[in-house]
Design a protein around this motif. Structure first.
Motif: not given
Length: 249
Positions: A11, A34, A36, A42, A93, A100, A242
């Motif tokens: 992440i 990626t 998210g 992520a 997420l 995070h 996470p």
């Protein structure tokens, strides 16, 4: 073994580019992307079929994490984390976004260095000179050799070596702790007197390693040190996150 799904590497903050020419696990190496929403993303790829902990894939996973960490903080995933689909990743997420972000701030510009301490195995002369019990048992074994005498001597030597290594490990820990931003004890390792990871600023990692190496030189008759790093900051990702309920290989 896991078939299909989305393999999750790490992440990072949303909007960060991926390293040029980087690849993921599998043969051929999986293409990275990626996914998210919001402030975090992520790093993922398609999960290869019949994923196993092969050396090539383990190295590919770690190499990607190290390359990512060169350009900013990373929350690393352990090898073999696979989510069912991108929607699952994005949902988790979103749920854990605040955690995070806080963890990424904590790890900013940091690397992990692991130190393990083992008993010195080539310092019997010094041990005999220092330890009265070992001296006495050695003399008894010489006067009356036999299985029992040898056993008692061997046990005393092993215990003394472990005690010396443990004491050296405690001194090293006291010396290194002020040099680190955080300290995390590692799991027990057979024969290991100390297994500790340190979160160190990237720019301070060479100086940190120098301190460990000087300590090893000075105390070589008490302890053998094994140093690993810089590593991805596995030991400093919060235990509660996470928030990816993924499948481990």
């Amino acid at each position: 073994m896991t078939a299909g799904g989305v393999y999750v590497y790490a992440i990072i903050r949303a909007g960060r580019p991926l390293p040029a020419d980087a690849g993921g696990v599998g043969n051929p190496a999986a293409s990275l992307r990626t996914v998210g929403r919001g402030r975090v993303a992520a790093v993922v790829s398609e999960a290869p079929p019949k994923l196993r902990a092969r050396r090539r894939d383990l190295l590919a996973h770690q190499d990607l994490l190290l390359r990512l960490s060169e350009d900013g903080p990373v929350l690393p995933m352990r090898f073999g984390m696979v989510a069912p689909d991108e929607e699952t990743v994005c949902g988790q997420l979103t749920v854990g976004e605040a955690d995070h972000i806080a963890a990424l701030e904590h790890l900013s510009d940091g690397v992990e260095i692991n130190v393990k301490a083992f008993p010195a195995q080539h310092a019997l002369a010094g041990l005999v000179a220092e330890d009265a019990t070992v001296r006495r048992l050695r003399e008894e074994a010489r006067r009356r050799p036999g299985y029992e005498a040898s056993l008692r001597l061997g046990e005393a030597v092993a215990a003394a070596l472990e005690s010396r290594a443990a004491e050296a490990g405690r001194r090293l820990l006291r010396e290194l702790t002020p040099l680190a931003r955080a300290v995390a004890a590692g799991p027990e390792v057979q024969g290991c007197a100390l297994n500790v990871s340190f979160l160190v600023g990237r720019g301070d990692s060479d100086d940190f390693r120098d301190v460990v190496e000087r300590f090893a030189d000075v105390h070589h008759e008490q302890v053998e040190l094994r140093l690993a790093g810089p590593l991805p900051c596995y030991s400093f990702v919060p235990a509660e996150g996470p928030h990816l309920r993924a499948v481990g290989v």
